[in-house]
Design a protein around this motif. Structure first.
Motif, PDB file in Angstrom:
ATOM      1  N   VAL A   1       0.837  -1.191   0.000  1.00  0.00           N
ATOM      2  CA  VAL A   1       0.000   0.000   0.000  1.00  0.00           C
ATOM      3  C   VAL A   1       0.876   1.246   0.000  1.00  0.00           C
ATOM      4  CG1 VAL A   1      -1.785   1.243   1.257  1.00  0.00           C
ATOM      5  CG2 VAL A   1      -1.812  -1.232   1.227  1.00  0.00           C
ATOM      6  N   GLY A   2       1.968   1.171   0.772  1.00  0.00           N
ATOM      7  CA  GLY A   2       2.861   2.317   0.882  1.00  0.00           C
ATOM      8  C   GLY A   2       3.478   2.709  -0.443  1.00  0.00           C
ATOM      9  N   ALA A   3       3.765   1.718  -1.302  1.00  0.00           N
ATOM     10  CA  ALA A   3       4.355   2.035  -2.596  1.00  0.00           C
ATOM     11  C   ALA A   3       3.385   2.883  -3.428  1.00  0.00           C
ATOM     12  CB  ALA A   3       4.708   0.749  -3.335  1.00  0.00           C
ATOM     13  N   THR A   4       2.089   2.596  -3.297  1.00  0.00           N
ATOM     14  CA  THR A   4       1.102   3.419  -3.998  1.00  0.00           C
ATOM     15  C   THR A   4       1.151   4.851  -3.484  1.00  0.00           C
ATOM     16  OG1 THR A   4      -0.286   1.549  -3.411  1.00  0.00           O
ATOM     17  CG2 THR A   4      -1.240   3.209  -4.858  1.00  0.00           C
ATOM     18  N   TYR A   5       1.156   4.969  -2.149  1.00  0.00           N
ATOM     19  CA  TYR A   5       1.231   6.306  -1.568  1.00  0.00           C
ATOM     20  C   TYR A   5       2.501   7.010  -2.035  1.00  0.00           C
ATOM     21  CZ  TYR A   5      -2.262   4.516   1.772  1.00  0.00           C
ATOM     22  OH  TYR A   5      -3.365   3.971   2.361  1.00  0.00           O
ATOM     23  N   ALA A   6       3.586   6.237  -2.130  1.00  0.00           N
ATOM     24  CA  ALA A   6       4.864   6.826  -2.517  1.00  0.00           C
ATOM     25  C   ALA A   6       4.770   7.428  -3.919  1.00  0.00           C
ATOM     26  CB  ALA A   6       5.965   5.781  -2.460  1.00  0.00           C
ATOM     27  N   LEU A   7       4.135   6.690  -4.849  1.00  0.00           N
ATOM     28  CA  LEU A   7       4.006   7.214  -6.214  1.00  0.00           C
ATOM     29  C   LEU A   7       3.144   8.475  -6.220  1.00  0.00           C
ATOM     30  CD1 LEU A   7       3.727   3.980  -8.348  1.00  0.00           C
ATOM     31  CD2 LEU A   7       5.486   5.731  -8.502  1.00  0.00           C
ATOM     32  N   ALA A   8       2.074   8.457  -5.416  1.00  0.00           N
ATOM     33  CA  ALA A   8       1.233   9.654  -5.325  1.00  0.00           C
ATOM     34  C   ALA A   8       2.039  10.811  -4.752  1.00  0.00           C
ATOM     35  CB  ALA A   8       0.013   9.377  -4.453  1.00  0.00           C
ATOM     36  N   ALA A   9       2.841  10.508  -3.720  1.00  0.00           N
ATOM     37  CA  ALA A   9       3.626  11.564  -3.069  1.00  0.00           C
ATOM     38  C   ALA A   9       4.681  12.123  -4.011  1.00  0.00           C
ATOM     39  CB  ALA A   9       4.289  11.011  -1.813  1.00  0.00           C
ATOM     40  N   LEU A  10       5.272  11.250  -4.832  1.00  0.00           N
ATOM     41  CA  LEU A  10       6.248  11.717  -5.821  1.00  0.00           C
ATOM     42  C   LEU A  10       5.606  12.727  -6.762  1.00  0.00           C
ATOM     43  CD1 LEU A  10       8.418   8.751  -7.118  1.00  0.00           C
ATOM     44  CD2 LEU A  10       9.204  10.914  -6.172  1.00  0.00           C
ATOM     45  N   GLY A  11       4.395  12.417  -7.186  1.00  0.00           N
ATOM     46  CA  GLY A  11       3.670  13.327  -8.074  1.00  0.00           C
ATOM     47  C   GLY A  11       3.446  14.675  -7.415  1.00  0.00           C
ATOM     48  N   PHE A  12       3.010  14.640  -6.161  1.00  0.00           N
ATOM     49  CA  PHE A  12       2.822  15.874  -5.391  1.00  0.00           C
ATOM     50  C   PHE A  12       4.101  16.695  -5.398  1.00  0.00           C
ATOM     51  CE2 PHE A  12      -1.007  14.571  -3.039  1.00  0.00           C
ATOM     52  CZ  PHE A  12      -1.579  15.805  -2.892  1.00  0.00           C
ATOM     53  N   THR A  13       5.206  15.990  -5.114  1.00  0.00           N
ATOM     54  CA  THR A  13       6.495  16.651  -4.959  1.00  0.00           C
ATOM     55  C   THR A  13       6.940  17.313  -6.253  1.00  0.00           C
ATOM     56  OG1 THR A  13       7.026  14.989  -3.333  1.00  0.00           O
ATOM     57  CG2 THR A  13       8.853  16.253  -4.202  1.00  0.00           C
ATOM     58  N   LEU A  14       6.792  16.574  -7.357  1.00  0.00           N
ATOM     59  CA  LEU A  14       7.200  17.125  -8.658  1.00  0.00           C
ATOM     60  C   LEU A  14       6.481  18.437  -8.922  1.00  0.00           C
ATOM     61  CD1 LEU A  14       7.238  14.100 -11.107  1.00  0.00           C
ATOM     62  CD2 LEU A  14       9.122  15.636 -10.536  1.00  0.00           C
ATOM     63  N   ILE A  15       5.158  18.415  -8.735  1.00  0.00           N
ATOM     64  CA  ILE A  15       4.371  19.603  -9.044  1.00  0.00           C
ATOM     65  C   ILE A  15       4.666  20.716  -8.055  1.00  0.00           C
ATOM     66  CG2 ILE A  15       2.020  20.503  -9.026  1.00  0.00           C
ATOM     67  CD1 ILE A  15       1.131  18.028 -10.437  1.00  0.00           C
ATOM     68  N   TYR A  16       4.826  20.332  -6.793  1.00  0.00           N
ATOM     69  CA  TYR A  16       5.109  21.346  -5.783  1.00  0.00           C
ATOM     70  C   TYR A  16       6.426  22.045  -6.100  1.00  0.00           C
ATOM     71  CZ  TYR A  16       5.964  23.675  -1.425  1.00  0.00           C
ATOM     72  OH  TYR A  16       6.208  24.636  -0.493  1.00  0.00           O
ATOM     73  N   ASN A  17       7.409  21.275  -6.496  1.00  0.00           N
ATOM     74  CA  ASN A  17       8.707  21.856  -6.815  1.00  0.00           C
ATOM     75  C   ASN A  17       8.624  22.836  -7.967  1.00  0.00           C
ATOM     76  OD1 ASN A  17      10.240  20.775  -4.867  1.00  0.00           O
ATOM     77  ND2 ASN A  17      11.007  19.056  -6.071  1.00  0.00           N
ATOM     78  N   ALA A  18       7.870  22.469  -8.988  1.00  0.00           N
ATOM     79  CA  ALA A  18       7.841  23.301 -10.187  1.00  0.00           C
ATOM     80  C   ALA A  18       6.958  24.528 -10.005  1.00  0.00           C
ATOM     81  CB  ALA A  18       7.362  22.482 -11.374  1.00  0.00           C
ATOM     82  N   SER A  19       5.956  24.443  -9.136  1.00  0.00           N
ATOM     83  CA  SER A  19       4.977  25.529  -9.146  1.00  0.00           C
ATOM     84  C   SER A  19       4.509  25.954  -7.766  1.00  0.00           C
ATOM     85  CB  SER A  19       3.757  25.088  -9.953  1.00  0.00           C
ATOM     86  OG  SER A  19       3.184  23.960  -9.331  1.00  0.00           O
ATOM     87  N   HIS A  20       4.938  25.268  -6.720  1.00  0.00           N
ATOM     88  CA  HIS A  20       4.454  25.534  -5.361  1.00  0.00           C
ATOM     89  C   HIS A  20       2.940  25.366  -5.250  1.00  0.00           C
ATOM     90  CE1 HIS A  20       7.975  26.975  -2.936  1.00  0.00           C
ATOM     91  NE2 HIS A  20       8.468  26.656  -4.099  1.00  0.00           N
TER      92      HIS A  20
END
Lengths: 382, 291, 310
Positions: free
Chosen positions: B15-34
């Motif tokens: 289950v955590g791996a799914t959350y991890a992929l979701a979190a990676l997506g969050f991080t990418l977008i947050y980094n590029a645009s806050h």
């Protein structure tokens, strides 16, 4: 700040709100609040489709008492508090003649005071015991109660000499209510719950809970009380963990979708269910065979999807209402209520309904069949 | 008992791996645009649902998967074009509301076009569980973990070795400076949304055989992904992965050892305590803010 | 401050007094009462989000605490609603006080996460403790009687809430114009600058947070008694989002905006309810468009367009 603008905007919206009210009252208006989206969409979606289909069919064949039916429906998104608001709207603004709906016990209970106060017949599609106990003058319901589901399962367990059971229930309204009733009737059948775990309706892995249940001392069977995809995941997890205990489900999985989702893992799962899922296997003499087969076929033709027992509850609710209106010969609310209460031997998809002043559901355990999953199909359990 | 503990761990890691992929997506977008993208969960949903739609339309599974991921990436870019870019300069709350609006639109359209039912497709390499020290693990879980690891490695390479990756990083550090050295921050915005949508969709595809999918699976996944991203210190890719696995394992352990009813509260309690003591998450930058 | 606030209050009172002429039935009254409740709730939240500039995505948690406090205490312990309401407010205020210090050390997205987490934890507790709260299916709540006067029926509630709204607006305006309010507004501008001129930043944030939490709790209690039925959704994440959206759509730091925001977003689902499955899409699209075209919110944007200052 420009107050005049604000006032105009406010006044505009008030006008829009007002126009929804009271137009010509010629058709018979059936009001319905269903959980078409949200966690109970698994129930609410087929219910709405069924109501729309049946209303259309009745209208095509001339309506009721020479009048057309009109379905007014709202989606409470599985939030009982929203159902309360829409209930008020149906009664006060849409001026419906009868209420058929309330997908969940919560939604139903939030509308019960409204129906009682306004004096409007209300046929609920939810399973909870509190809906009909104590009996409420204006409120009826079509599905079996979750207590009956638990009793049916325990009856079957008792026959097989099972007395130590692990319960795994969903934290949704359906599962929570099921858990309560299961705990309440277990003693009556000499059943001890040696494990009592829960899972969330959106959980994607229940192996942790199942591992715990598996280790419970003396456990002889697993009983799962949940809706839709949750129990399907549980069933797959059971197979993954190699648990070979007899596996019982509630009527919350009574659909062919469950078999599709759980795949091979579903083999041998038992559950109490209305006869709809085994319509073609019913004896020709069965009083409900004709109704069930016709409904299942209509639904499949119309929506290219298998009918579920939940849609069946909606079908029965609407047909009971229509039957009562026909017998009353009017939409006068008190007369329709009396006619509903006097329903006797009415064959529908869930069973044969016989209501009385003390029984506003009118079903007994016999209408519940014990089914078993065999080779990707539901069959009568032996 | 070791086998019990292992079983909880496997459950949590999957289950955590799914959350991890979701979190990676969050991080990418947050980094590029806050932007805190509350629509991230919908990309995961799109991955699963579009693949299901493709398969039921008769496409072979690999083709359906590829199309679903590509479609999600396109949706990601449409989101930038029609919801994020026009709102330039909006503050954090407005942007949160915009992404929530977007998630409602995506979910609603999916419900209308693909229905509200739950679907699944067969696991990639069978569903015969593997036995490890008395615990069991599905082959599909290995797929999820393996691909997550591969994605993390690829992203690491992308950000440290390619010019585009460096441009994204530079924008994350200092948008104005990045613009000054000639980086098109606009392109970066599009690219990061597309990438994050594709990642989310990939995650959705991988977990569908285990968890099944429906039009409304995105809500909870999005929230948990956000928790995981913050736990790891928003903006840190490795942190996001660790955060995701931590959240998953904590939930499974809580369900196994404490109370399955309260396991959903565990990540939130965890994050509150963590933030109270480490206000910038586990791997957050320890920098003082300029005013 | 700049202009007298009495013309505005008077206009609002007049509007509320005349509004019943345009309300044909109990259902329309019901919608308006819900609007009034939300309006006060949102005004309170606006003090925190709009004036003090602190995001909260967990505010519904406090609403839920108030709602369930009165519901549980009146149902299971036979309390009178008024002390139950006070107990709820005290509980919410106490919780806010406990978490305020660590929470407001956080900035931006971390603050968002913490408030969101807090709200969700409260909602989970409410949903799980079904022996007390009825669980996800909800629980019925008795009606409210105030010193021998039974507050029941939409019309009585309308009168009560209308008076309460005008009073709340007047109080909030007074509060924001007081030295306290000016200090709070200063937080939004720049915390460091406020600190430099001697504003005790931490103390003011805590004070506003506790105040809005207690107000939310009281409004939650009133909602419970008004609707007569409670579900954990009242404390849920989506309700928090709804409340913040009302603040932002109406206009940050605009009290009249809060009323407009509450009115629009309470009516919107009712207006969209007949869209046959398109409700979610329409609601989402409207949120996106409003934020894009009126990022400052309706009332400030319109006020600016029509050439008046706030």
């Amino acid at each position: 700040m420009n107050k005049r603008m604000t006032l105009k905007v406010l006044a505009g919206f008030v006008l829009v709100l007002g126009t929804g009210a009271a137009l010509a009252a010629d058709p018979i208006r059936i009001g319905s609040v269903l959980s078409v989206t949200g966690p109970a969409a698994f129930l609410g979606d087929p219910e709405l489709k069924t109501l729309q289909m049946v209303v259309e069919r009745i209208n095509k064949s001339g309506g009721v008492l020479g009048r057309q039916l009109e379905l007014v429906h709202y989606d409470d998104a599985t939030d009982a508090a929203k159902a309360n608001g829409f209930g008020k709207r149906l009664i006060e603004s849409d001026k419906v003649d009868i209420l058929v709906g309330g997908t969940t016990t919560g939604s139903t209970m939030s509308m019960v005071p409204l129906a009682e106060k306004a004096g409007i017949p209300f046929v609920s599609l939810a399973g909870g015991v509190p809906i009909i106990e104590p009996v409420k003058k204006w409120v009826f319901k079509t599905p079996h109660t979750d207590r009956m589901a638990a009793e049916k399962v325990f009856e079957d367990m008792k026959k097989k000499g099972i007395s130590k059971v692990g319960l795994l229930s969903e934290t949704s309204g359906f599962g929570a209510s099921g858990k309560k009733e299961t705990e309440a009737v277990a003693g009556k059948y000499g059943i001890t719950l040696v494990a009592n775990e829960t899972y969330g309706p959106k959980d994607s892995d229940m192996t942790a809970q199942l591992t715990k249940i598996k280790g419970a001392p003396g456990i002889q069977a697993l009983f799962v009380f949940g809706l839709g995809q949750g129990p399907a995941i549980v069933t797959k997890n059971v197979a993954q963990l190699g648990i070979t205990l007899p596996h019982y489900e509630s009527h919350g999985v009574a659909s062919d979708e469950f078999l599709k989702l759980a795949g091979k893992a579903s083999e041998g799962v038992r559950m109490p269910s209305p006869a709809l899922l085994v319509a073609d296997k019913l004896a020709a003499s069965d009083p409900i065979k004709k109704v069930v087969v016709a409904y299942a076929k209509d639904y499949k033709d119309r929506y290219k999807d298998d009918a579920s027992t939940f849609g069946g509850y909606a079908h029965d609710g609407l047909m009971l209402a229509v039957d009562a209106i026909k017998r009353a010969g009017t939409t006068d609310k008190e007369k329709v209520r009396e006619a509903l209460e006097a329903t006797k031997g009415f064959a529908a998809t869930t069973g044969v309904y016989s209501m009385s002043a003390t029984d506003h559901m009118g079903l007994d355990l016999s209408a519940f069949r014990m089914l078993e999953a065999k080779n990707g199909d539901w069959v009568f359990a032996k | 008992m070791l086998s019990e503990f292992l079983q909880f761990l496997f459950s949590g890691v999957t289950v955590g791996a799914t959350y991890a992929l979701a979190a990676l997506g969050f991080t990418l977008i947050y980094n590029a645009s806050h932007v805190i993208n509350f629509a991230q969960g919908e990309f995961i949903m799109l991955g699963g649902m579009l693949t299901v739609a493709g398969v039921s339309a008769g496409l072979p599974l690999p083709v359906a998967i590829a199309l679903a991921i590509a479609a999600a990436a396109v949706v990601g870019m449409l989101v930038v074009r029609f919801a994020i870019q026009p709102a330039k300069g909006a503050d954090v709350v407005s942007l949160i509301i915009i992404t929530i609006g977007v998630s409602l639109v995506v979910r609603g359209l999916t419900q209308i076009s693909l229905g509200k039912g739950t679907h699944s497709f067969p696991a990639f390499s069978g569903s015969e569980p593997l036995h490890v020290l008395g615990a069991t693990l599905l082959p599909q879980s290995l797929w999820v973990l393996g691909v997550t690891a591969a994605v993390v490695a690829l992203l690491g390479w992308f950000f440290s070795r390619t010019l585009t990756g460096k441009a994204i990083l530079a924008t994350a550090y200092n948008r104005l400076a990045a613009q000054l050295v000639g980086i098109s921050t606009n392109k970066v915005l599009f690219l990061s949304f597309a990438l994050s949508a594709a990642l989310g969709a990939l995650g959705g595809v991988l977990v569908t055989p285990i968890t099944m999918t429906s039009a409304d699976v995105g809500i909870m996944l999005g929230l948990k992904g956000f928790v995981a991203a913050v736990l790891g210190g928003l903006g840190n890719g490795l942190g996001a992965v660790v955060g995701g696995l931590l959240v998953g394992v904590a939930e499974a352990m809580a369900a196994g050892y404490i109370s399955s009813a309260y396991k959903d509260a565990v990540p939130f309690v965890m994050i509150l305590f963590l933030l109270f003591f480490l206000p910038r998450g586990l791997f957050g930058a320890r920098v003082t803010e300029r005013v | 401050m700049r202009r007298s606030r009495y013309p505005g209050l008077l206009a609002l009172s007049l509007f509320l007094a005349l509004l019943p002429l345009a309300l044909p039935n109990a259902y329309t009254y019901d919608v308006v009462v819900r609007i009034l409740i939300n309006a006060i709730l949102v005004m309170g939240l606006n003090l925190l989000v709009g004036f003090a500039g602190q995001i909260s995505l967990g505010h519904a948690g406090f609403v839920g605490m108030g709602a369930y406090s009165t519901a549980v205490l009146t149902t299971h312990a036979n309390w009178h609603p008024l002390p139950a309401m006070a107990a709820g407010a005290a509980l919410a205020g106490f919780l806010a006080l406990m978490v305020a210090r660590p929470i407001f050390r956080l900035k931006g997205q971390y603050l968002t996460m913490a408030t969101l987490g807090l709200g969700i934890i409260i909602a989970i507790v409410i949903g799980n403790e079904s022996a007390w709260t009825g669980g996800p299916d909800g629980m019925p709540v008795s009606s409210l009687s105030l010193v021998g006067f039974e507050l029941s029926g939409e019309k009585r509630w309308y009168g009560f809430m209308a008076v309460l709204l005008v009073f709340s607006l007047w109080s909030c305006q007074n509060l924001m114009d007081s030295p306290f309010g000016r200090a709070v507004r200063a937080l939004h501008g720049s915390e460091v600058a406020s600190q430099v001129v001697g504003v005790n930043v931490g103390r003011y944030k805590v004070a506003v947070f506790v105040l809005t939490a207690m107000l939310a709790s009281v409004m939650g209690s009133l909602t419970a008694h008004y609707v007569g039925f409670l579900t954990p959704g009242v404390a849920g994440f989506f309700h928090s989002i709804e409340l913040v959206t009302m603040v932002v759509v109406g206009g940050m730091a605009s009290l009249y905006g809060s009323i407009v925001g509450a009115a629009l977003l309470t009516m919107l689902p009712q207006l969209l309810a007949t869209l046959e499955g398109w409700e979610t899409v329409a609601f989402g699209a409207i949120l996106v468009f409003t934020m894009i075209f009126m990022p400052r919110g309706l009332v400030p944007t319109l006020a600016a367009r029509f050439g008046r200052t706030r």
